[in-house]
Design an enzyme around this catalytic site. Structure first.
Site, PDB file in Angstrom:
ATOM      1  N   ARG A  47      31.543  14.538  10.139  1.00 41.14           N
ATOM      2  CA  ARG A  47      30.622  14.790   9.035  1.00 41.14           C
ATOM      3  C   ARG A  47      29.248  15.241   9.492  1.00 41.14           C
ATOM      4  O   ARG A  47      28.636  16.109   8.866  1.00 41.14           O
ATOM      5  CB  ARG A  47      30.494  13.515   8.182  1.00 41.14           C
ATOM      6  CG  ARG A  47      31.768  13.176   7.443  1.00 41.14           C
ATOM      7  CD  ARG A  47      31.670  11.867   6.709  1.00 41.14           C
ATOM      8  NE  ARG A  47      32.881  11.635   5.920  1.00 41.14           N
ATOM      9  CZ  ARG A  47      33.096  10.545   5.191  1.00 41.14           C
ATOM     10  NH1 ARG A  47      32.187   9.591   5.168  1.00 41.14           N
ATOM     11  NH2 ARG A  47      34.208  10.405   4.499  1.00 41.14           N
ATOM     12  N   GLY A 103      33.448  -7.800  -0.032  1.00 42.80           N
ATOM     13  CA  GLY A 103      33.170  -9.048  -0.734  1.00 42.80           C
ATOM     14  C   GLY A 103      34.354  -9.572  -1.516  1.00 42.80           C
ATOM     15  O   GLY A 103      34.642 -10.776  -1.499  1.00 42.80           O
ATOM     16  N   LEU A 122      36.438   2.090   4.144  1.00 47.87           N
ATOM     17  CA  LEU A 122      37.388   1.195   3.476  1.00 47.87           C
ATOM     18  C   LEU A 122      38.085   0.313   4.502  1.00 47.87           C
ATOM     19  O   LEU A 122      38.354  -0.860   4.257  1.00 47.87           O
ATOM     20  CB  LEU A 122      38.416   2.009   2.688  1.00 47.87           C
ATOM     21  CG  LEU A 122      37.862   3.032   1.684  1.00 47.87           C
ATOM     22  CD1 LEU A 122      38.991   3.663   0.874  1.00 47.87           C
ATOM     23  CD2 LEU A 122      36.864   2.371   0.746  1.00 47.87           C
TER      24      LEU A 122
END
Length: 663
Positions: free
Chosen positions: A356, A71, A467
């Site tokens: 993961r 954002g 990210l």
């Protein structure tokens, strides 16, 4: 693939009870990705996009909800382009968005290490890591843009770590065999967010961004089938406001907090995307939730959230448990030949750097065998003794010092002296609003970016890719594609008295009034905790038809009980965090049911979605590509009504599906 064309009005499973029914609708397709070689698609799309004259951009108003990496980057870039941006966050400052909590790094295919990395390898690793449940076109674009992100962030002054020769340093993350993760110690998210925040602040000072902090979106305004605004609540005064515009961008993150205990900030929630779903935006793959293997174990029922320890620690830390069940000796008293370095044993090619989902299930497995460590046996050791002996304490402190300090403050244990204890926890959600190649939802004019959409990670996100996606979507993708939408769909201004505006405001105020006036005997947290424990047990690291049926029986009962027994003290004309929580929990109770239904219908195992009925002899996830090589996009049809499943078939032309192996 099963043919759904003849089953648009039929329940998919006649033996399922009413709460688990759904209808199969028409297939859905991404029509925005250009044809041609995949490596040219993004350049082709940008060239084909219609442009808005710079002098005309100031005439357009764009709402951006959220100020995290996606954002903040989107707001700053759109304002720099000349659009009038109105931006919202529920924090007291845009810089307090949850992106600040990301620790380990950001991926990019720069290949500074000259170790065989490339844009294609990053693309390949991400598709494979997502267990072949991601859209190739979006992932290839993400890999291509990754190299531009690093250049932009360095130019903004982000203090990435550097190696001896002056180049940016990198380290490895799970699921890859190259070193492509750029980092700033254990503060990468914070430093990247500060870069986006300073760019956003410049536009706020210039008057190009109208910033509304302490404001929460509570509904979407749809006029003539297009997103034209939002209903928001001022969290300090309680005032209900409407904001109208030409387009809306949701950058509100994921829904991991539906599980109550997660690594997310407590205020992270799903209300914005869920209310958009109720207005017509399809919700894709809600059952794809990620369990992070490297979290500080739960310490008791008093906890309201969990703490992440960066995956980067797995570069130098070795994960082990005692070989014998019930061994409660301190770790220093357990000799090497009585330790099981189970990831290194089971996955010799990747060792402690397996993805993961695999590391998380392996940790659960050894704990279920009675070999877990710490209180309740819900933990495994992450041991740095070898790294300290090999590198020396100063070198380890330079790489991980703030993470070690954080661990010691929380646990009162010194990880330089004793191994860390870690255990898997809910971290990220790969599901989200369905979007096309332009990141536009099924509601024209509504865009979803970052973790709010489903597009790039499939069934499992590789570490250091969140990210990357947030900044790619915010800095580079939506500023290009949103302009094309505005140029092709000019709008008249929406009258503030339009019936659609009054309808949205009326629904919000009625909902808040009901919560405040109910005067029951249970708090929002009590419902949230019960829902979270139910989801963790029945739709967490392992799911079965039995557990999902059990959850789908209880969730509707819990939702009815919520509206009968909820108690919210205070009023709606002041700061009222109980009201905020209750409103969000009411959305969690609806979303949780769709998550379990999605998990029930997907009878395969893939990535973070592990069905116990679908596993190999060695206990690995077993995909069913013939039946489930699609994204499941769910359409809301009304409260209590069966949702409609729309399948987006996934085609793999460049990375052919194989059984994932990290051995």
């Amino acid at each position: 693939m099963p043919d759904a064309a003849d089953h648009t009005t039929q329940a998919a499973r006649a033996d399922l009870p009413p709460y688990a029914q759904y209808r199969v609708g028409e297939p859905i397709a991404d029509t925005k990705a250009p044809s041609g070689p995949i490596q040219e698609q993004w350049d082709t799309r940008r060239f084909e996009a219609k442009l808005v004259n710079p002098a005309n951009r100031r005439k357009y108003k764009v709402l951006v909800v959220g100020t995290g990496l996606a954002g903040g980057a989107a707001g700053a870039t759109l304002a720099e382009q000349g659009y009038h941006v109105v931006q919202f966050c529920y924090q007291d400052s845009p810089r307090r968005a949850h992106s600040i909590a990301a620790q380990g790094g950001i991926n990019a295919a720069k290949n500074y290490r000259n170790d065989g990395d490339s844009v294609h390898r990053l693309f390949y690793d991400t598709v494979k890591g997502g267990d072949f449940r991601a859209r190739e076109s979006n992932v290839r674009r993400l890999a291509q843009i990754s190299v531009e992100i690093i250049d932009q962030c360095v130019a903004q002054g982000v203090p990435f770590a550097r190696e001896y020769g002056g180049l940016l340093d990198t380290r490895s993350f799970g699921g890859v065999q190259v070193s492509r993760t750029f980092y700033a110690r254990g503060q990468t998210g914070q430093q990247l967010l500060l870069g986006a925040y300073q760019a956003l602040s410049r536009q706020i000072a210039a008057g190009a961004v109208e910033m509304h902090p302490r404001t929460e979106m509570l509904d979407l305004i749809v006029v003539d089938g297009r997103a034209r605004g939002i209903v928001a609540r001022d969290l300090v005064t309680g005032r209900i406001e409407t904001h109208l515009a030409d387009a809306v961008v949701l950058a509100t993150g994921g829904y991991g907090n539906v599980f109550y205990l997660s690594t997310n900030a407590k205020n992270s929630n799903a209300t914005a995307i869920w209310r958009a779903h109720r207005r017509g935006a399809h919700f894709a793959n809600p059952c794809f939730t990620q369990i992070h293997p490297t979290c500080i174990p739960r310490s008791g029922d008093h906890q309201s959230k969990l703490t992440l320890m960066s995956e980067s620690l797995r570069n130098d830390g070795r994960i082990w448990v005692p070989k014998q069940a019930g061994d409660t000796r301190p770790p220093a008293e357990i000799p090497e030949d009585e330790r099981d370095y189970y990831l290194e044993r089971r996955y010799p090619a990747f060792g402690n750097l397996v993805p993961r989902d695999i590391a998380s299930r392996a940790a659960k497995s050894v704990c279920d065998e009675g070999r877990g460590v710490g209180p309740g046996g819900q933990g495994v050791y992450l041991d740095f003794a070898d790294a300290l002996a090999r590198l020396g304490r100063p070198a380890v402190e330079e790489k991980y010092g703030n993470l070690f300090e954080m661990y010691q403050r929380i646990t009162a244990e010194d990880p330089y002296e004793v191994p860390m204890r870690i255990y898997p926890a809910i971290h990220y959600t790969m599901g989200g609003l369905w979007v096309d190649y332009d990141l536009q939802t099924t509601i024209p004019g509504l865009f979803a970016i970052g973790e709010a959409n489903f597009s790039d990670h499939g069934a499992n996100r590789l570490g250091a890719s969140a990210l990357m996606q947030g900044l790619a979507d915010g800095y580079f993708v939506v500023p290009a594609t949103l302009g094309d939408y505005l140029a092709r769909h000019p709008h008249d201004e929406v009258d503030p008295d339009h019936p659609a505006v009054h309808e949205a405001v009326g629904e919000v105020t009625d909902r808040l009034y009901h919560l405040l006036s109910n005067n029951g005997d249970r708090s929002p947290d009590s419902f949230h905790r019960e829902l979270g424990e139910l989801l963790w047990e029945d739709c967490g690291m392992a799911r079965s038809e039995e557990s999902l049926r059990k959850a789908l029986e209880r969730i509707p009962e819990l939702r009815r009980e919520f509206w009968e027994r909820i108690r919210v003290p205070g009023s709606g004309t002041e700061l009222n965090q109980s009201l905020e929580k209750a409103n969000r929990v009411s959305d969690h109770l609806e979303l949780a049911e769709l998550m379990c239904l999605d998990a029930l219908h997907r009878t395969e195992s893939c990535g973070g979605h592990f069905r116990v009925e679908s596993q190999s002899e060695g206990g690995e996830a077993a995909r069913d590509d013939d039946a489930f090589s699609y994204a499941a996009a769910w359409e809301f049809t009304g409260s209590g009504a069966p949702p409609v499943l729309h399948r987006e078939d996934l085609a793999f032309e460049y990375v052919h599906p194989t059984q994932r192996s990290y051995k």
